[in-house]
Structures are given as structure tokens and as C-alpha cells.
Scaffold this motif. Sequence first.
Motif, mmCIF file in Angstrom:
data_model
loop_
_atom_site.group_PDB
_atom_site.id
_atom_site.type_symbol
_atom_site.label_atom_id
_atom_site.label_comp_id
_atom_site.label_asym_id
_atom_site.label_seq_id
_atom_site.Cartn_x
_atom_site.Cartn_y
_atom_site.Cartn_z
ATOM 1 N N ASP A 157 -3.094 5.260 14.254
ATOM 2 C CA ASP A 157 -1.803 4.971 13.617
ATOM 3 C C ASP A 157 -2.040 4.785 12.121
ATOM 4 O OD1 ASP A 157 0.612 4.026 12.739
ATOM 5 O OD2 ASP A 157 0.736 2.352 14.164
ATOM 6 N N LEU A 158 -1.472 5.678 11.316
ATOM 7 C CA LEU A 158 -1.655 5.592 9.857
ATOM 8 C C LEU A 158 -0.363 5.166 9.156
ATOM 9 C CD1 LEU A 158 -4.022 8.621 9.398
ATOM 10 C CD2 LEU A 158 -4.491 6.321 8.574
ATOM 11 N N SER A 159 0.479 4.435 9.882
ATOM 12 C CA SER A 159 1.674 3.889 9.235
ATOM 13 C C SER A 159 1.234 2.793 8.267
ATOM 14 C CB SER A 159 2.617 3.309 10.285
ATOM 15 O OG SER A 159 2.010 2.189 10.905
ATOM 16 N N PRO A 160 2.048 2.517 7.231
ATOM 17 C CA PRO A 160 1.664 1.457 6.289
ATOM 18 C C PRO A 160 1.362 0.128 6.976
ATOM 19 C CG PRO A 160 3.400 2.793 5.334
ATOM 20 C CD PRO A 160 3.229 3.267 6.754
ATOM 21 N N ALA A 161 2.167 -0.247 7.972
ATOM 22 C CA ALA A 161 1.925 -1.534 8.641
ATOM 23 C C ALA A 161 0.579 -1.518 9.360
ATOM 24 C CB ALA A 161 3.054 -1.832 9.621
ATOM 25 N N ALA A 162 0.262 -0.401 10.020
ATOM 26 C CA ALA A 162 -1.004 -0.309 10.747
ATOM 27 C C ALA A 162 -2.189 -0.299 9.781
ATOM 28 C CB ALA A 162 -1.014 0.948 11.620
ATOM 29 N N ILE A 163 -2.011 0.338 8.637
ATOM 30 C CA ILE A 163 -3.086 0.359 7.633
ATOM 31 C C ILE A 163 -3.362 -1.052 7.127
ATOM 32 C CG2 ILE A 163 -3.595 1.054 5.244
ATOM 33 C CD1 ILE A 163 -2.156 3.739 5.971
ATOM 34 N N LEU A 164 -2.303 -1.789 6.792
ATOM 35 C CA LEU A 164 -2.507 -3.155 6.294
ATOM 36 C C LEU A 164 -3.127 -4.033 7.373
ATOM 37 C CD1 LEU A 164 0.742 -3.675 4.165
ATOM 38 C CD2 LEU A 164 -1.578 -3.185 3.346
ATOM 39 N N ALA A 165 -2.730 -3.804 8.628
ATOM 40 C CA ALA A 165 -3.315 -4.586 9.725
ATOM 41 C C ALA A 165 -4.804 -4.266 9.867
ATOM 42 C CB ALA A 165 -2.573 -4.296 11.024
ATOM 43 N N ALA A 166 -5.158 -2.980 9.753
ATOM 44 C CA ALA A 166 -6.571 -2.592 9.876
ATOM 45 C C ALA A 166 -7.399 -3.187 8.742
ATOM 46 C CB ALA A 166 -6.694 -1.062 9.886
ATOM 47 N N LEU A 167 -6.833 -3.229 7.545
ATOM 48 C CA LEU A 167 -7.562 -3.815 6.410
ATOM 49 C C LEU A 167 -7.707 -5.328 6.596
ATOM 50 C CD1 LEU A 167 -6.078 -1.791 3.399
ATOM 51 C CD2 LEU A 167 -8.261 -1.437 4.577
ATOM 52 N N ALA A 168 -6.632 -5.974 7.069
ATOM 53 C CA ALA A 168 -6.690 -7.428 7.279
ATOM 54 C C ALA A 168 -7.748 -7.793 8.316
ATOM 55 C CB ALA A 168 -5.316 -7.944 7.708
ATOM 56 N N MET A 169 -7.905 -6.929 9.319
ATOM 57 C CA MET A 169 -8.945 -7.174 10.335
ATOM 58 C C MET A 169 -10.335 -7.224 9.711
ATOM 59 S SD MET A 169 -7.964 -7.125 13.674
ATOM 60 C CE MET A 169 -9.159 -6.213 14.634
ATOM 61 N N ARG A 170 -10.489 -6.555 8.569
ATOM 62 C CA ARG A 170 -11.765 -6.549 7.858
ATOM 63 C C ARG A 170 -11.809 -7.618 6.768
ATOM 64 N NH1 ARG A 170 -14.730 -1.632 7.870
ATOM 65 N NH2 ARG A 170 -14.198 -0.586 9.805
ATOM 66 N N GLY A 171 -10.845 -8.504 6.758
ATOM 67 C CA GLY A 171 -10.818 -9.569 5.754
ATOM 68 C C GLY A 171 -10.202 -9.137 4.443
ATOM 69 N N LEU A 172 -9.600 -7.942 4.408
ATOM 70 C CA LEU A 172 -8.978 -7.425 3.181
ATOM 71 C C LEU A 172 -7.475 -7.681 3.290
ATOM 72 C CD1 LEU A 172 -11.004 -4.076 3.040
ATOM 73 C CD2 LEU A 172 -11.504 -6.225 1.839
ATOM 74 N N ARG A 173 -7.065 -8.855 2.843
ATOM 75 C CA ARG A 173 -5.676 -9.281 3.056
ATOM 76 C C ARG A 173 -4.801 -9.098 1.820
ATOM 77 N NH1 ARG A 173 -8.381 -12.481 6.855
ATOM 78 N NH2 ARG A 173 -9.408 -13.675 5.247
ATOM 79 N N ARG A 174 -5.424 -9.200 0.666
ATOM 80 C CA ARG A 174 -4.661 -9.089 -0.587
ATOM 81 C C ARG A 174 -4.855 -7.659 -1.092
ATOM 82 N NH1 ARG A 174 -6.017 -14.139 -4.048
ATOM 83 N NH2 ARG A 174 -7.554 -13.974 -2.427
ATOM 84 N N VAL A 175 -3.848 -6.819 -0.932
ATOM 85 C CA VAL A 175 -4.025 -5.379 -1.157
ATOM 86 C C VAL A 175 -3.140 -4.908 -2.312
ATOM 87 C CG1 VAL A 175 -3.881 -3.083 -0.105
ATOM 88 C CG2 VAL A 175 -4.584 -5.048 1.274
ATOM 89 N N LEU A 176 -3.767 -4.201 -3.252
ATOM 90 C CA LEU A 176 -3.049 -3.548 -4.352
ATOM 91 C C LEU A 176 -2.890 -2.075 -4.000
ATOM 92 C CD1 LEU A 176 -1.990 -3.263 -7.293
ATOM 93 C CD2 LEU A 176 -4.389 -2.988 -8.002
ATOM 94 N N ILE A 177 -1.643 -1.596 -3.950
ATOM 95 C CA ILE A 177 -1.395 -0.166 -3.699
ATOM 96 C C ILE A 177 -1.094 0.452 -5.057
ATOM 97 C CG2 ILE A 177 0.105 1.500 -2.526
ATOM 98 C CD1 ILE A 177 0.098 -1.596 -0.798
ATOM 99 N N GLU A 178 -2.004 1.307 -5.505
ATOM 100 C CA GLU A 178 -1.977 1.727 -6.915
ATOM 101 C C GLU A 178 -1.437 3.135 -7.120
ATOM 102 O OE1 GLU A 178 -5.457 0.340 -9.292
ATOM 103 O OE2 GLU A 178 -5.158 2.220 -10.374
ATOM 104 N N GLY A 179 -0.939 3.750 -6.098
ATOM 105 C CA GLY A 179 -0.353 5.072 -6.282
ATOM 106 C C GLY A 179 -0.895 6.064 -5.287
ATOM 107 N N GLY A 180 -0.400 7.276 -5.438
ATOM 108 C CA GLY A 180 0.636 7.697 -6.341
ATOM 109 C C GLY A 180 2.036 7.400 -5.820
ATOM 110 N N GLY A 181 3.000 8.190 -6.307
ATOM 111 C CA GLY A 181 4.383 7.955 -5.939
ATOM 112 C C GLY A 181 4.636 8.091 -4.443
ATOM 113 N N THR A 182 4.000 9.060 -3.816
ATOM 114 C CA THR A 182 4.201 9.275 -2.371
ATOM 115 C C THR A 182 3.742 8.048 -1.589
ATOM 116 O OG1 THR A 182 3.765 11.614 -2.722
ATOM 117 C CG2 THR A 182 3.657 10.823 -0.449
ATOM 118 N N THR A 183 2.565 7.579 -1.921
ATOM 119 C CA THR A 183 1.982 6.454 -1.177
ATOM 120 C C THR A 183 2.781 5.176 -1.398
ATOM 121 O OG1 THR A 183 -0.191 7.479 -1.273
ATOM 122 C CG2 THR A 183 -0.143 5.113 -0.894
ATOM 123 N N VAL A 184 3.093 4.856 -2.650
ATOM 124 C CA VAL A 184 3.868 3.635 -2.919
ATOM 125 C C VAL A 184 5.233 3.735 -2.241
ATOM 126 C CG1 VAL A 184 4.998 2.283 -4.723
ATOM 127 C CG2 VAL A 184 2.631 3.042 -5.031
#
Length: 250
Positions: A157-184
Motif C-alpha cells: 500500500d503506497l497511499s500517503p497514510a500507509a507511507i507515513l505509518a510505515a515510516l512511523a514504524m521505523r521511528g520516523l514520525r516527524r516527516v517533511l514532504i519536500e515535493g514535488g507538486g504531485t507528491t505534496v
Amino acid sequence: MDTAWIWLLDRRAGRPETPLPADDAGRDRIELLRPFAEAEGRFALAHLGQSIDGHIATGCGQSQFVTGPCNLDHLHRLRALADAVLVGAGTVAHDDPRLTTRRVDGPNPVRVVLDPARRLETSHQLFHDCAAPTLLLCAADRADQAAGSAEIIGLDDLSPAAILAALAMRGLRRVLIEGGGTTVSRFLAAGVLDRLHIAVAPIIIGSGKGGLRLPEIAHLDQALRPPCRTYAMGGDVLFDFDLRGTATEA
Ligand SMILES: NC(=O)c1ccc[n+]([C@@H]2O[C@H](COP(=O)([O-])OP(=O)(O)OC[C@H]3O[C@@H](n4cnc5c(N)ncnc54)[C@H](OP(=O)(O)O)[C@@H]3O)[C@@H](O)[C@H]2O)c1
């Protein structure tokens, strides 16, 4: 290092609160960055720098630099406060970014590249420079090919919510999304952003790559109107949108 920045890095590290710096510029910086620096749970902040006519790059993808040095310093401060900085494949393809904090004092975040279909060349510098760990997120069935020293993470699952959940599982909770326009835009549409920083530069590009794009609405009362504060950044103006509590739909 200025006292406001030391204060913010202390807050990021959870060190005991010290007296607030007294000068106005320092207080403004603290007001702007404090929510990100002090976030304890998951917190996603997106940043884009755009022209007054809404473009983040020229048509051939050149974006260095739409905004001025004050905004670039701000962006590097955001990186230093983040656990991870995430960019889409298009940004890596066009900019070959390092995503480090070289303009400010502070730690480099983990770098996260979102390339679902593995379209990127593996020669990009952030896959090889070892300046900070790099994670490459892709579809589960594309995770077999290496990319330099990057760790490849295949997700069903590569939805934004699933991506943030996968990062949080690795202790990466504070996430900066820096671009580009499509991703933001995808993260905004999914309703997973806590904060959105849009820096507007007084330049007219006239054509090129757009910034935010959301599903069409018929009436202006459907437009997002989140609480917002503005900050002068040299000749640019930064709009700081507080999206917590804003209902958005994918
Ligand atoms: N001004 C700013 O703040 C700022 C910040 C970051 C980036 N930028 C600029 O924004 C542009 C990139 O934004 P974006 O919206 O196009 O993409 P993006 O959000 O960085 O990445 C996501 C998209 O990249 C696509 N993509 C486009 N070209 C690609 C390529 N050559 N290789 C792999 N994937 C590619 C992917 O397509 P698929 O989904 O089809 O695989 C995906 O849809 C660049 O010109 C960059 O310079 C500006």
C-alpha cells in the motif's frame, strides 16, 4: 548559531525548556517552527516554493531556485527538525538533490524517495553519498533491484497514510514532504498533512510545473480555508497553514 535556533534544536531533542529568546525575529521563527520541533507523535509538514503565478519549476523541470536564500535557510531548518524528508521520483529525476542540512547547523534527516514503479536511475547522488541514510519506497513487486546504499522498502500500500505509518514504524514520525507538486498534492488530498508551508516568490514564470493540484470543485465554499499565518522571508512570503482538523478527501 542564533539563540532562537538553539532553542528550537533543544526542543527537538526534548531538552528542558530554556528561556525564550527576546528579539522579535527570534520569536517569529520560534512561532513558525515550534509545532514541528515539539511534535511528539506523528507530524507531517509539506513545503513548496512557488512563483506568484503558482509554478514550482519551469516546463523542463528547473526549480533552482524559485525562492530566495531566506526561504532556502528555512527549508534546511525544517530538514534539521525532521526525522525524515520525503520527495517524489520526479524531484530526484530533475534536481538530483542531496536533502542535507548544509545551510544550517543541525542533523541530517533520513532521506526517503518515493518511486513506486522504480523509474529512477540508480546513479543519483543521494543513493551513493552516504551523507544520511536513504530509503527508497516502491511497490512490493519492484523491491528486488538495489540502488547504491539505499535501503529498498517494498510496500503493498503506497497511499500517503500507509507511507507515513510505515515510516512511523521505523521511528520516523516527524516527516517533511519536500515535493514535488504531485507528491505534496497527494498528501494534501489524502488529508494526512498537519501543516503546509507555501513560500511565494515575487517572480512570474508564466508557464511550467504547477504546485498544488486537487480534485475539481464546483463551488468556492468547498475550497480549503485552513487557519493561516504569514511570515516575511526576504523578498518572499511564507504561508503557514494549520491543517489539523481540516477535512480533506482523496
Ligand atoms: N519549488 C519547489 O518547492 C520544488 C520542490 C521539489 C521539487 N520541485 C520541482 O518539481 C518537479 C517534480 O515534481 P513532480 O510533481 O513532477 O514529481 P514529484 O512529486 O517529485 O514525484 C512524483 C512523480 O514523479 C513522476 N516522475 C516524473 N518524471 C519522472 C522521472 N523522470 N523518473 C521517475 N519519476 C518521474 C512520477 O511518475 P509515476 O507516478 O508515473 O511513476 C510521480 O508521479 C521538478 O521539476 C522539481 O524540480 C520544486
